[in-house]
Design an enzyme around this catalytic site. Structure first.
Site, PDB file in Angstrom:
ATOM      1  N   GLU A 362       0.692  -1.462   0.078  1.00 16.54           N
ATOM      2  CA  GLU A 362      -0.099   0.055  -0.078  1.00 16.54           C
ATOM      3  C   GLU A 362       0.643   1.224  -0.011  1.00 16.54           C
ATOM      4  OE1 GLU A 362      -3.488   0.393   2.384  1.00 16.54           O
ATOM      5  OE2 GLU A 362      -4.090  -1.682   2.095  1.00 16.54           O
ATOM      6  N   ASP A 513       1.391  -8.436   2.969  1.00 16.31           N
ATOM      7  CA  ASP A 513       0.198  -8.557   3.540  1.00 16.31           C
ATOM      8  C   ASP A 513      -0.649  -9.415   2.906  1.00 16.31           C
ATOM      9  OD1 ASP A 513      -2.555  -8.235   4.324  1.00 16.31           O
ATOM     10  OD2 ASP A 513      -2.504  -6.075   4.010  1.00 16.31           O
ATOM     11  N   ASN A 515      -3.493 -10.917   3.994  1.00 16.83           N
ATOM     12  CA  ASN A 515      -5.045 -10.772   4.337  1.00 16.83           C
ATOM     13  C   ASN A 515      -5.426 -12.104   4.666  1.00 16.83           C
ATOM     14  OD1 ASN A 515      -6.153  -8.200   4.245  1.00 16.83           O
ATOM     15  ND2 ASN A 515      -5.445  -7.799   2.056  1.00 16.83           N
TER      16      ASN A 515
END
Length: 627
Positions: A362, A513, A515
């Site tokens: 991100e 990440d 998730n």
């Protein structure tokens, strides 16, 4: 263990106090916005700048006309079509200069009193300063040998490019301006809205034309706003000559001024651009929990060892919206969600870990180029960026250039390689709802191949990803990691053959990440190397359920940081979803930097907060090569 215990007790003592949610008000005086804080170019006197960008149909002409005898002091800017005759352009310049003379005459007449003093009694400063009405305004372009006329601007610029007019001058009245064509220029510069003591600051936007950042020179100065609130009256004191500046505690209450003098590799210099921060430097939020973690990373690791960081920064794309401010992160003070505030924290946090490899998710495109790259370069960290598809955020991987040599860098959008691997594609191709959903995802995979400078026989393939998030998408994420591992296996085998490497010479590191909590299929695939057709993740969405699908991968992997209680901590969700996977037998884990406590994470209910810049927590582990 003793060190951790002491730090843990120290943390609990420090963080019982809260940070005010209104730490950053405007200064007590009234600030005069407008021209005070807009960028200003310091044109070189007696130089006329002609600029034409590739593909544009206009030429910009700029110069600073200073005529003390007439009290004329003005920067003129003109945009003229390339097809225009130069004679018409010069007439437009002449007319605008004449208007400036006329304005001066009008102002003089307005100031006249009914009874005027004689010349002998007039104040000295007013003698002979009126603009004669009959001053002939003459404007021309040419050399000492000839005037340039009856040509289009495009024709003239072509001759500039060909070196046929090396000494052209623009003449206005009796003032000669040496023409500089496509001189280095600061096209755009902007400063962040928040500047905190003990944190790095750099321009939030800096766009150069015909210049490079490496060749250009920079300056930071500080000054206190006078009671008048007029920034033009500030007395400036230089504090740095770098593109970035570590703001000092003694700067609190001072405004900062950033200056850039653009230069190119040939040594040409353009006009300096200056900009003043609209707000003064403010005190920081106090001791942040990541600074306690820095107690464990005060030194760089020795050769043969390397420190790895994986961190989701929370892109501005997801923090700067009405939904994020009122629902998703409603518990976060608004100023602590601003990217100009948060980036100061995560830059300081990342640098304090003194890492050798940094994998980020991100990452806003502008944050990578304008903040991370210039600051990290000063710390010998080089990196590359992999954008997602149709999204202004992506992945970034940095490495210490003193420890590693970059051999290759690569990146793919996972949804664009589905049919590349028939062993998996054939298992899902007939499930149209599932294929449609995974094909519409923008998830990226980034690869970096590094060679150890300490032992050139050691190579490291670093993978970085951020898998799709949705509560009903365990099956999508599982397929994404399946495809990622197929691509990684393909590249791993190619690298071994291409570089003629022994089996133990290439190790895999996979950060990101994901998730996905440890109970789900991704962790199982990475650590057990197989997920069968009956695993629960395949049924996370009944309309898209994956039937009779199996996954496998060949690498013996483990999680360097284990399974912390939290790597993501918000009001709506808190769990472990980030990992640093490493290849067992090739790499060993020496240390894991302790994670923040639940007490610290919940200090402001959840994160992000004034002392946590993201909704994720950075993972930090120390590894070394085996053998």
């Amino acid at each position: 263990m003793l060190c951790w215990t002491l730090a843990h007790l120290y943390r609990r003592a420090i963080f019982t106090s809260s940070v005010s949610r209104s730490l950053y008000p405007f200064a007590g005086y009234s600030i005069r916005h407008g021209s005070n804080f807009t960028p200003k170019q310091r044109f070189t006197m007696r130089t006329a700048y002609f600029k034409q960008l590739p593909g544009e149909e206009q030429c910009q002409i700029s110069f600073h006309l200073l005529l003390d005898q007439y009290k004329i002091d003005k920067v003129f800017n003109f945009n003229r079509s390339l097809t225009e005759q130069i004679d018409n352009s010069l007439e437009r310049i002449r007319a605008n200069v004449e208007k400036e003379f006329q304005k001066k005459n009008k102002r003089k007449k307005a100031k006249k009193q009914p009874t005027q003093p004689t010349d002998d009694n007039a104040p000295a400063g007013d003698q002979n300063t009126s603009v004669p009405a009959d001053v002939p305004i003459v404007v021309s372009l040419g050399t000492d040998e000839e005037k340039i006329t009856n040509m289009t601007i495009a024709d003239i610029l072509a001759k500039f490019d060909a070196g046929q007019y090396p000494n052209v001058q623009l003449t206005i009245l009796d003032e000669n301006f040496q023409v500089s064509y496509n001189s280095p220029e600061v096209h755009t510069v902007k400063l962040p809205t928040s500047m905190l003591a003990d944190f790095y600051v750099c321009p939030s936007r800096l766009e150069l034309h015909f210049a490079t950042r490496e060749c250009s020179t920079y300056s930071w100065s500080r000054g206190q706003m006078p009671e008048s609130g007029n920034a033009q009256q500030i007395h400036w004191e230089q504090v740095s000559t770098e593109l970035t500046y570590m703001v000092q505690k003694t700067d609190v209450g001072y405004h900062l001024k950033f200056s850039c003098t653009p230069k190119d590799s040939a040594g040409r210099t353009g006009p300096t651009m200056e900009i003043i921060s609209p707000q003064p430097v403010q005190a920081g939020p106090g001791l942040c929990p990541f600074e306690v973690r820095h107690l464990f990373t005060q030194q760089k690791l020795k050769d043969g060892q390397f420190r790895v960081v994986s961190y989701n920064l929370l892109a501005e794309l997801y923090s700067d919206s009405d939904y994020s401010r009122t629902v998703l992160f409603a518990y976060t003070p608004p100023y602590a969600l601003e990217i100009d505030y948060r980036k100061q924290l995560f830059v300081k946090e990342l640098l304090g870990y003194r890492a050798d490899i940094v994998c980020l998710q991100e990452v806003d495109t502008k944050i990578f180029s304008l903040d991370l790259v210039p600051i990290f370069q000063q710390k010998n960290l080089a990196g590359h960026y992999q954008a997602k598809r149709n999204v202004a955020e992506g992945l970034a991987t940095f490495y210490d250039v003193n420890k590693f040599e970059l051999l290759e860098k690569d990146g793919v959008i996972i949804s664009e390689i589905l049919q590349r691997y028939p062993e998996l594609w054939n298992q899902i191709k007939d499930n149209k709802p599932l294929v449609d959903r995974i094909e519409n995802r923008s998830t990226a995979l980034q690869l970096t191949l590094l060679r150890s400078k300490h032992d050139t026989s050691k190579h490291l393939l670093v993978a970085n990803t951020h898998l799709y998030f949705s509560p009903d998408a365990d099956h999508v994420r599982l397929l994404q990691i399946g495809y990622a591992m197929l691509y990684i296996r393909e590249q791993y085998e190619r690298i071994g053959q291409q570089y003629n490497l022994q089996e133990s010479a290439l190790a895999l590191l996979f950060c990101g990440d994901f998730n996905s909590v440890p109970e789900c299929g991704i962790y199982k695939l990475m650590t057990e190397r197989f997920v069968g057709p009956d695993f629960a993740d395949w049924e996370s969405n009944t309309e898209e359920a994956a039937k009779n699908v199996t996954l496998s991968q060949p690498f013996k992997m483990a999680s360097a940081c284990g399974c912390p209680e939290f790597t993501n901590y918000t009001v709506g969700f808190a769990a472990c979803i980030d990992y640093i996977f490493y290849q067992k037998g090739f790499l060993n884990v020496n240390d894991v930097i302790p994670m923040p406590s639940r007490e610290e994470l919940s200090m402001y209910e959840a994160i992000p907060s004034p002392v946590f810049p993201s909704d994720h927590v950075a993972l930090v582990a120390n590894l070394e090569w085996t053998g």
